[in-house]
Each structure stands twice: as C-alpha cells, then as structure tokens.
Design an enzyme around this catalytic site. Structure first.
Site, PDB file in Angstrom:
ATOM      1  N   CYS A 112      32.947  38.320  27.352  1.00 17.20           N
ATOM      2  CA  CYS A 112      32.539  36.916  27.204  1.00 17.20           C
ATOM      3  C   CYS A 112      33.346  35.939  28.053  1.00 17.20           C
ATOM      4  O   CYS A 112      33.149  34.731  27.968  1.00 17.20           O
ATOM      5  CB  CYS A 112      32.591  36.510  25.731  1.00 17.20           C
ATOM      6  SG  CYS A 112      34.266  36.227  25.154  1.00 17.20           S
TER       7      CYS A 112
ATOM      8  N   CYS B 144      40.317  39.426  22.302  1.00 19.94           N
ATOM      9  CA  CYS B 144      39.576  38.250  22.739  1.00 19.94           C
ATOM     10  C   CYS B 144      39.325  37.357  21.530  1.00 19.94           C
ATOM     11  O   CYS B 144      38.668  37.770  20.561  1.00 19.94           O
ATOM     12  CB  CYS B 144      38.240  38.639  23.365  1.00 19.94           C
ATOM     13  SG  CYS B 144      37.212  37.198  23.697  1.00 19.94           S
TER      14      CYS B 144
ATOM     15  N   CYS C  75      35.060  36.608  21.232  1.00 21.61           N
ATOM     16  CA  CYS C  75      34.046  37.585  20.809  1.00 21.61           C
ATOM     17  C   CYS C  75      34.642  38.726  19.983  1.00 21.61           C
ATOM     18  O   CYS C  75      33.920  39.555  19.443  1.00 21.61           O
ATOM     19  CB  CYS C  75      33.299  38.146  22.016  1.00 21.61           C
ATOM     20  SG  CYS C  75      34.235  39.341  22.977  1.00 21.61           S
TER      21      CYS C  75
ATOM     22  N   ASP D  91      43.653  46.271  55.202  1.00 21.23           N
ATOM     23  CA  ASP D  91      44.154  44.935  54.876  1.00 21.23           C
ATOM     24  C   ASP D  91      45.465  45.089  54.132  1.00 21.23           C
ATOM     25  O   ASP D  91      45.512  45.687  53.060  1.00 21.23           O
ATOM     26  CB  ASP D  91      43.117  44.234  53.989  1.00 21.23           C
ATOM     27  CG  ASP D  91      43.528  42.816  53.642  1.00 21.23           C
ATOM     28  OD1 ASP D  91      44.574  42.364  54.134  1.00 21.23           O
ATOM     29  OD2 ASP D  91      42.791  42.173  52.878  1.00 21.23           O
TER      30      ASP D  91
END
Lengths: 465, 254
Positions: free
Chosen positions: A218, A237, A240, A369
C-alpha cells in the site's frame, strides 16, 4: 518415432557438451557456460528433460546465494544424498545446463539423485518452471547492478512470477525482508520463514538509502521495532497491516562474534541449537538460518543441522583466505552497496593492522555503471583508518575508487593506485606485517583476474574442482 | 564565515545511482574551504521553504518510489519549488529529478503524468534505454576557465526535449544525452541545472561542483568573489581516464 527422435537429440546434445567440457578442461579454462550453450542450441528443451532426472533445489536472491548453497550442500551431505551443484557461480541457463550434463553418464543417466542450483534472480522466472524444484530458497533482495537487472521491484516480480508456476515447491524465505517475505503471501506453497530475533543484532545499520522503506502492498512507510541492516528487520505497515511473518527458524541470540566467526543460538518451534559458525561477517548468520531452514525441511534432526552448520567452507571467492609465508591474504567479493557495507562492517572486527585494497572493474558482469560506489558507506573507514596500513585502489575504475575514498575522508597521501594486479599483490603484501592480513576487495571480473594470478603464484586451487 | 544550506529532496525515495555522492561532493568541497554546510533532508510531509535553502538537489527514483512521492510533490511542494527556480536559487536535478522539474512525462502507452512544470521541458517514454558512459561539453564551464568537459553515466528510457526559454547544459561528445537525437545534454534555466548524468556527477566534475557553490555563495553574500582552488588531482585523473576512454583524446587536465 517423435519420442525416439527427442531422445536422440538429447543424447547428441549431451555428448557434444561433454566433449566441450573435456576440451575446455584440457586447456585449463574454467569455462562453464559454453558447453551448456551448445547443448541448448542442439536441443532447446534439454533443461526440462534434464530437470526430470534430478530432485532440484533452487537458491536465488541478491546476496548470499553462493554461501547459502554451500551450507545447504552440507545439510544434504548430512543426509547422505548424492548432490550435483553449480559451484562456481554458473547460475544462468547455460551454466546450469553444463552442470546438469556433467552429472550424467555418457549414456545420459544421472550419477546424482539431487541437484542444488544457485540461480540468477533475473533468470529465475524462466528457469523455475523448467527445473520444477522441490524447494526454493530466496535469500534477500537488494538493489544490484541497475544497468543489468533494472528496477528492484521488477526483479522481485520476476521471482514472484517464477514461483507462481511451481505451486508444489516448498519456499524458504527471509522473513525480515519485506520484499522477500511478500513472495509467501497468498501463495499456495508451503512456506518456511527464517529471520533474526527482535533486537539481538548488535549493530543497527538503518540507512537512509533503504531499498524498501515503503510498503509493497500500500506504499505507506513501514514501522520497524528492530533493524539489522539495509531494509531487513521487524517491519510492520501501520496502514494495511502487512508485517514480518512469524518465523519457523530464528536467530535467538548472538553469544559471541569476531573476525573469524560467531557463536549463535538458533531456535524455532521444532529446534533449539547453539552453534559456532566459522563464517565471518554477521550477514552470514542469515545464510546459516536459510541453511538450517532447509535442514528442517529435509527432516534432519538438531544434531545433524548443528553439525552441518559448524563444518563448511566459504564459497568461491566470496571470502577466501590463503596463507602466504607468515601473512594471510583475504579476498572478499563485492558487488552491490548492501554487500559492500557488510564487508566494511566485517573489517571493523579486525583487531590487527591490515592492508586494504579495492579492485573495481566495470565490465558487463560487474555492472557497467559504478555509481553504486557512492551508495556504499565508506565513511565508516574513518573508524578503522588507524589500523589500515594503506589503501590501494586498482581495477579499470581505480581512479573512481580513489575519488570515493578521498570524499569519504581518507587522506589522499594514504591512497595508492596500482593498476597491475601482480604489482598490487606484491606491494600490498610487502606492506603487510608478519601475522597480519592483506584484504583485497574485488568486483566479479577483477576477482577472476586476481584469482588467476594467485593460482599461478601461490597455487590456489582451480575453481571448477 | 560563509554558510550554505543544502536541501536534498526525498533522500529516502529519490536516491538512485549514488545520487548522494553529489551532496557529499558539495559538502566536502565547502568544508575543505571553511564554508559551513547545513544539510537538510526534505521528504514526505516536510515543508520546503526556498528562503531556507541555498542549493536544492533532486535525484532520481525507481518507478515505485516516484509513484509514492507524486501526491506530496504536486500538492505540497510544487509552488515552493517553482518559486525557488524563479528566484534564481541554485538547483541541481539529475535524471528523474530533471524529468520531475519539467511539464509532463508521457509514458510509452501515451499517458501524461503531470510534473512540477518549473522548467519548460518535457519527456516522452520510449522502449529503448539509453545506457552508458557520457561526456558532454559545457560553455559556461569554459567561461570559468576550464576545458568544459563533464563525464558521467546515463541510464534512462525517457527522451527529453525543451522549449525556447531553456538552454541545454552542454553538447554531447560521447553518449546519448537528452534524447539521443539532437546532440544536447541537460538543461539550464536561470540557476537550475538539469542533467541525465549520474555517476556520481559532481565528485568527478569539480569544476561543475564549484560553479554551483560559487553561484550559491554569490546569491547569499554580496561581498563573495571567488572560491580558493583545491588540489583536484585525483578527481582530474578519474575524469581524464573516462574522457580518454570515450573520445581517445586528452582533456586539458582541469
């Protein structure tokens, strides 16, 4: 008729690849992908065919694949299984094909019952449904070589897609990694979670450069009650409710650790052991936990799991030590910021003075890179600068590494550039005192080059053995 | 004693490709000259006030992270950032940061995502990815007395174009640049500098880092004249090595 033709193709591909393996070895080349490539050309479905001949375990994830494979192998050996593995990091379809073919007799019959296959996380999506593994271990997900893998979430979703096609496989997942643990959510598979107990990791490495600070479901910011390093920890979290799952195997105590290893307690509903790990670096505890989870799934008892954990060697080049007269040379592979940070933390546990050399290449296998060097916390080197005799920089991008060290606060008169590896080894060893260590931290292709020289000069064993 | 405040926009979300190396370079190059630096992260829910900022840095993020900031940026910070750009504050925006400062980003399936609209540039997503080392030549650095060559690494699928009020930052010598077609790299509007070049950009291009620091000090202190030079031999070696590799030519060493 069609069936017979298929078998013929299979056999032709196997023989061709086997010849290529023999020829390559005659020329003392460790080439692990060419034979597989040939076989795949001759018979594109060969992997599906091969996979049917073995009981397969796959290991994937960003960091710790090779070390975890080693630990899992020693678990399998405790059980007395005959196992073929792709030891030298040949973890794409061609390398895996070579590995499996080398495990067949000339008549195409398997000489081993089990295959333990470290698999590149980008290749997992297509390889998993073909190899049909009984068990899959996912170590963790961190940002790695963006030019090659693309975005981290793409990698996670690739692995998720691969898993969705093998619902019967047992999954062994890192509970502390919100990305990795999410693979077990709503999956029909049996899942074994492993993780670090709350608050027992001695160095909290919460970093602003966290790879997953926000909920994968979420997008709210996770709350952590405990962090180990990177984004690993006891996350939840608040919006959620997605949270670190309960573990089946957990590190419940670190009794001791130094530059040689650690002594840990591992517990869960089905086990409680106390074991010495001969693997330096606290991050390796996670690999041990993954291995213990596998042992549990295999039906090993506590004693066998403990025995397997306390007796194994380091993976190819991840960290290897060779004695040179009265000194030692340590080579530790570095490939992404999280792994590099863990290596630097490990160096903090060195008590004696040491020489530190970096060999940074930017070939395809290293990642072209090298911006990620700026995401590594070289600033911690200041904490050990007194113990470092000198800093060497080498490899194709030695100059970039020198600049990174300068901006990390290392005085420029202590930075030595030496692009010739032979000279690098000679000079660095000269400055290493008796009983001291010379640490070389190379990227992948630099490691291969340096290894070749060490092999010639000091008889380091060849890596395909 | 001179002081500067450097703000880093969403450092916990827009932090791809060693972006923080740019903050490290600005900070160190100030500190080595006795200029005090305050660095200030400005993330979700934080207020951004142009008056309390001398240099603003905006990096790039992965799609997932960029989707998280969308609301906060457009509703909470858009006006303040526009104000900072117009007021001539020094801003460096790299890769995704440059795209965010523009008017919109059109995805390759034709959906327009609104951006800040502080600089008249826009980006169209494409299927090819422009990846590799990059060298470009900047006239404003030549005016500062340098060879003007800047090295970096680009990795983007968006192709960026700009309107008449905006100048490119430089001319591509090797690599792709903004869109791989018109031969230009980056954008400059007032004191806002945008580029696709990471790598990290500023540590290896000290002339550019000092150009930005100088602008910021001139903005804040009317009596400020010029920065004392530093020993940049390591930086020069890194920059030169890449210029040699990509162009086969020697740079001037500064």
């Amino acid at each position: 008729m069609k069936q017979r033709f298929k078998l013929l193709r299979f056999w032709a591909a196997v023989i061709t690849a086997k010849c290529a393996i023999v020829i390559l070895r005659l020329f003392k080349s460790g080439g692990t992908s060419l034979p597989g490539k040939l076989a795949l050309k001759l018979y594109p479905q060969i992997l599906d065919h091969l996979a049917g001949l073995f009981r397969v375990t796959m290991i994937t994830g960003t960091n710790g694949k090779t070390t975890t494979s080693r630990i899992v192998l020693s678990m399998m050996e405790q059980k007395g299984l005959k196992v073929i593995t792709n030891k030298s990091g040949a973890n794409l379809s061609s390398g895996i094909t070579t590995t499996l073919i080398s495990a067949l007799t000339l008549g195409g019959r398997p000489r081993f019952s089990h295959a333990l296959l470290e698999t590149d996380e980008a290749a997992f999506r297509t390889l998993a449904p073909r190899l049909k593994p009984e068990t899959v271990i996912v170590t963790n997900f961190f940002r790695d070589q963006l030019d090659r893998y693309g975005e981290l979430h793409t990698t996670v979703n690739n692995v998720r897609e691969g898993i969705s096609r093998i619902p019967d496989a047992v999954l062994i997942l890192n509970a502390d990694d919100s990305l990795c643990a999410s693979l077990g959510r709503n999956a029909p598979n049996k899942v074994i979670y492993f993780g670090m107990g709350e608050g027992i990791y001695p160095e909290s490495g919460a970093s602003i450069n966290s790879d997953a600070a926000f909920c994968i479901q979420c997008k709210s910011r996770y709350e952590y009650s405990s962090v180990t390093f990177g984004h690993l920890g006891h996350f939840r979290c608040p919006s959620c409710g997605y949270e670190r799952p309960h573990t089946h195997v957990e590190c419940s105590g670190i009794l001791f650790y130094d530059s040689l290893g650690s002594h840990v307690e591992i517990s869960g509903p089905d086990l409680r052991i106390s074991v010495k790990l001969a693997l330096p670096g606290l991050y390796n505890i996670y690999n041990a936990l993954a291995g213990a989870s596998f042992g549990l799934a295999l039906g090993l008892d506590e004693k066998a799991i403990a025995a397997a954990l306390s007796g194994f060697e380091c993976g190819f080049g991840r960290m290897e030590t060779i004695a040179i007269q009265d000194k030692e040379l340590k080579m530790i592979l570095v490939k992404n910021p999280t792994g590099f940070n863990q290596v630097l933390r490990y160096l903090l546990t060195q008590e004696k003075p040491f020489v530190l050399a970096f060999a940074i290449n930017d070939r395809l296998a290293d990642g072209t890179d090298i911006s990620w060097l700026w995401d590594v916390d070289f600033e911690v080197l200041a904490l050990m600068a007194e113990r470092v005799r000198n800093f060497y920089v080498s490899g194709i991008r030695a100059e970039d590494m020198a600049v990174r060290l300068k901006y990390a606060g290392i005085s420029t008169d202590r930075i030595r550039m030496e692009k010739d590896y032979r000279q690098l080894i000679t000079r660095a060893l000269q400055e290493t005192g008796a009983g001291e260590t010379c640490c070389i931290l190379p990227t992948y292709t630099a490691m291969l080059d340096i290894r070749r020289i060490l092999k010639k000069q000091f008889g380091l064993k060849e890596f395909w053995k | 004693m001179y002081e500067l405040t450097i703000c880093h926009l969403y450092p916990d979300l827009l932090n791809l490709y060693g972006d923080r190396g740019n903050i490290i370079a600005l900070t160190k190059r100030c500190e080595w000259r006795g200029i005090r630096v305050h660095s200030r992260p400005v993330s979700l829910g934080d207020r951004f006030s142009p008056d309390e900022c001398d240099i603003l840095f905006i990096g790039g993020g992965q799609d997932y992270e960029q989707s998280i900031i969308q609301d906060d940026l457009l509703k909470g910070k858009r006006e303040a950032i526009k104000e900072a750009v117009e007021a001539g504050k020094v801003i460096l925006a790299v890769c995704g940061g440059m795209q965010l400062l523009g008017r919109y980003y059109r995805t390759h399936d034709g959906k327009d995502i609104a951006c800040i609209g502080a600089v008249d540039l826009w980006t169209h997503g494409s299927h090819d990815r422009l990846i590799g080392n990059l060298v470009f030549e900047c006239d404003f650095l030549k005016k500062d007395g340098f060879d003007g060559l800047v090295v970096g690494f680009e990795n983007h699928s968006g192709k960026t174009w700009m309107g008449p009020g905006v100048r490119p930052m430089g001319k591509v010598i090797a690599g792709f640049g903004n869109n791989g077609e018109d031969g230009f790299e980056g954008a400059v509007y007032k004191n806002t500098y945008c580029t696709y070049s990471h790598g990290s950009l500023l540590p290896k291009n000290p002339a550019l880092a000092d150009h930005l620091i100088t602008l910021a000090l001139k903005n804040r202190y009317t009596d400020f004249e010029a920065l004392p030079p530093l020993d940049d031999s390591l930086e020069a070696a890194a920059r030169e090595a890449m210029i040699r590799r990509l162009t086969g030519k020697q740079g001037s060493g500064r």
